[in-house]
Enzyme design. Structure first.
Site, short mmCIF file in Angstrom:
data_model
loop_
_atom_site.label_atom_id
_atom_site.label_comp_id
_atom_site.label_asym_id
_atom_site.label_seq_id
_atom_site.Cartn_x
_atom_site.Cartn_y
_atom_site.Cartn_z
CE LYS A 13 -2.08 -1.13 3.86
NZ LYS A 13 -1.37 -2.41 4.11
NE ARG A 88 -4.20 -1.58 9.97
CZ ARG A 88 -3.16 -1.03 9.34
NH1 ARG A 88 -3.23 0.17 8.86
NH2 ARG A 88 -2.06 -1.72 9.19
NE ARG A 127 7.16 -2.95 6.05
CZ ARG A 127 5.86 -2.67 6.17
NH1 ARG A 127 5.24 -1.95 5.24
NH2 ARG A 127 5.19 -3.13 7.19
NE ARG A 160 6.52 -0.93 10.28
CZ ARG A 160 5.36 -0.79 9.64
NH1 ARG A 160 5.29 -0.08 8.54
NH2 ARG A 160 4.28 -1.37 10.10
NE ARG A 171 1.99 -5.12 11.36
CZ ARG A 171 2.91 -5.04 10.39
NH1 ARG A 171 3.97 -5.83 10.40
NH2 ARG A 171 2.76 -4.17 9.42
P1 ADP Z 1 1.39 -1.78 7.29
O1 ADP Z 1 2.01 -0.72 6.39
O2 ADP Z 1 2.28 -2.92 7.47
O3 ADP Z 1 0.03 -2.18 6.83
P2 ADP Z 1 0.85 0.39 9.07
O4 ADP Z 1 2.05 1.23 9.03
O5 ADP Z 1 -0.32 0.80 8.25
O6 ADP Z 1 1.26 -1.10 8.71
O7 ADP Z 1 0.36 0.21 10.56
C1 ADP Z 1 1.27 -0.10 11.60
C2 ADP Z 1 0.51 -0.19 12.91
O8 ADP Z 1 -0.11 1.06 13.21
C3 ADP Z 1 -0.63 -1.20 12.95
O9 ADP Z 1 -0.18 -2.51 13.25
C4 ADP Z 1 -1.50 -0.61 14.07
O10 ADP Z 1 -0.94 -0.87 15.34
C5 ADP Z 1 -1.38 0.89 13.82
N1 ADP Z 1 -2.41 1.39 12.89
C6 ADP Z 1 -2.21 1.97 11.69
N2 ADP Z 1 -3.37 2.32 11.12
C7 ADP Z 1 -4.35 1.94 11.97
C8 ADP Z 1 -5.76 2.01 11.94
N3 ADP Z 1 -6.44 2.55 10.91
N4 ADP Z 1 -6.45 1.51 13.01
C9 ADP Z 1 -5.81 0.99 14.05
N5 ADP Z 1 -4.48 0.88 14.15
C10 ADP Z 1 -3.73 1.35 13.11
P1 ADP Z 2 2.18 -1.88 3.14
O1 ADP Z 2 2.20 -0.38 3.15
O2 ADP Z 2 0.95 -2.45 2.48
O3 ADP Z 2 2.42 -2.49 4.47
P2 ADP Z 2 4.76 -1.65 1.72
O4 ADP Z 2 4.47 -0.73 0.58
O5 ADP Z 2 5.52 -1.10 2.86
O6 ADP Z 2 3.39 -2.37 2.20
O7 ADP Z 2 5.51 -2.91 1.11
C1 ADP Z 2 5.91 -4.01 1.96
C2 ADP Z 2 7.26 -4.54 1.49
O8 ADP Z 2 7.11 -5.21 0.22
C3 ADP Z 2 8.32 -3.48 1.26
O9 ADP Z 2 9.56 -3.99 1.64
C4 ADP Z 2 8.28 -3.22 -0.24
O10 ADP Z 2 9.54 -2.82 -0.74
C5 ADP Z 2 7.89 -4.58 -0.79
N1 ADP Z 2 7.00 -4.53 -1.97
C6 ADP Z 2 5.98 -3.68 -2.20
N2 ADP Z 2 5.35 -3.95 -3.36
C7 ADP Z 2 6.01 -5.02 -3.90
C8 ADP Z 2 5.85 -5.79 -5.11
N3 ADP Z 2 4.89 -5.52 -5.99
N4 ADP Z 2 6.71 -6.82 -5.31
C9 ADP Z 2 7.68 -7.09 -4.42
N5 ADP Z 2 7.89 -6.41 -3.26
C10 ADP Z 2 7.07 -5.40 -3.00
#
Ligand code: ADP
Ligand code: ADP
Ligand code: ZN
Length: 216
Positions: A13, A88, A127, A160, A171
């Site tokens: 995302k 979420r 990541r 992270r 998660r």
């Molecule tokens: P990812 O990119 O791996 O999906 P995020 O950076 O979006 O993770 O979120 C990291 C953490 O921040 C989540 O595991 C949660 O603890 C918190 N968080 C983020 N967005 C939300 C949300 N909309 N509602 C509740 N908790 C959230």
């Molecule tokens: P989210 O915000 O949904 O948690 P991220 O954008 O941080 O996800 O991506 C999660 C991990 O996967 C990062 O290390 C990123 O570089 C990698 N990644 C993202 N998109 C792709 C893809 N299409 N193919 C391979 N790796 C990817």
């Protein structure tokens, strides 16, 4: 344009959001980034949120909804926004609907990035993020030019804590329990477009931009 990026943790995302906001000229609102910034700065919000992030649990809805509503009230959201990682839960989605209704606004599209569990884990453990600017990398799929140094700002690149395998798995379970119901929620509103997230980053962006152009 008002868009949501939906998808499990590590679906891509944030990676896609960065590319989309450049093209669409709207702000990216990442609740995860907002929490991490507040934790780093030791603000009262950061203090409240820290344990949830460490544990891989969701921050309580009331807290999240309040910060998102405040963020959406800011001037730069006047021309639209891209929500990344919010809503979420169904409660958060309903709160967003209320906010939009009160402000006479609509959502244009909800992009659901689909990625299978084993790939999510592989992406989580590889990541890496810049400690300074938050830029995202992957040791294998999206490496920085120089090891452990951010291409964007020269900052240090780290893993992270919540991307360690055990927390990443937790998660995903939280996603399945709390967030996956939003797929049906937005499907029933005819806003959902599902994207195959298991393609090359650029191909995923192409598919997303195609969907966005179809509705604009
Ligand atoms: P990812 O990119 O791996 O999906 P995020 O950076 O979006 O993770 O979120 C990291 C953490 O921040 C989540 O595991 C949660 O603890 C918190 N968080 C983020 N967005 C939300 C949300 N909309 N509602 C509740 N908790 C959230
Ligand atoms: P989210 O915000 O949904 O948690 P991220 O954008 O941080 O996800 O991506 C999660 C991990 O996967 C990062 O290390 C990123 O570089 C990698 N990644 C993202 N998109 C792709 C893809 N299409 N193919 C391979 N790796 C990817
Ligand atoms: Zn950086």
């Amino acid at each position: 344009m008002r868009l949501i990026l939906l998808g499990p943790p590590n679906a891509g995302k944030g990676t896609q959001a960065k590319k989309m906001v450049n093209e669409l000229n709207i702000p990216q609102i990442s609740t995860g980034d907002i929490f991490r910034k507040n934790i780093k700065e030791g603000t009262p919000l950061g203090v409240k949120a820290k344990n949830y992030l460490d544990e891989g649990l969701l921050v309580p809805d009331e807290l999240v909804v309040e910060i998102v509503n405040d963020r959406l009230d800011q001037d730069d959201c006047g021309g639209g926004f891209l929500l990344d990682g919010f809503p979420r839960t169904v409660v958060q989605a309903q709160a967003l609907d209320n906010y939009l209704e009160q402000n006479n606004l609509n959502l244009d599209i909800v992009l659901n990035i689909h990625v299978e569990k084993d790939v999510l884990i592989e992406r989580a453990v590889g990541r890496r993020v810049c400690k300074n600017c938050g830029a995202t990398y992957h040791v294998e799929f999206q490496p920085s030019k120089k090891e452990k140094v951010c291409d964007v700002c020269g900052g240090e690149i780290v893993q992270r804590d919540d991307d360690k395998k055990e927390t990443a798995e937790k998660r995903i379970q939280v996603y399945l329990d709390e967030t996956q119901p939003l797929i049906e929620y937005y499907q029933s509103k005819e806003l959902l477009a599902t994207i195959d997230g298991q393609q090359e980053i650029a191909k995923v962006t192409d598919d997303i931009m195609k969907k966005v152009k179809e509705i604009s």
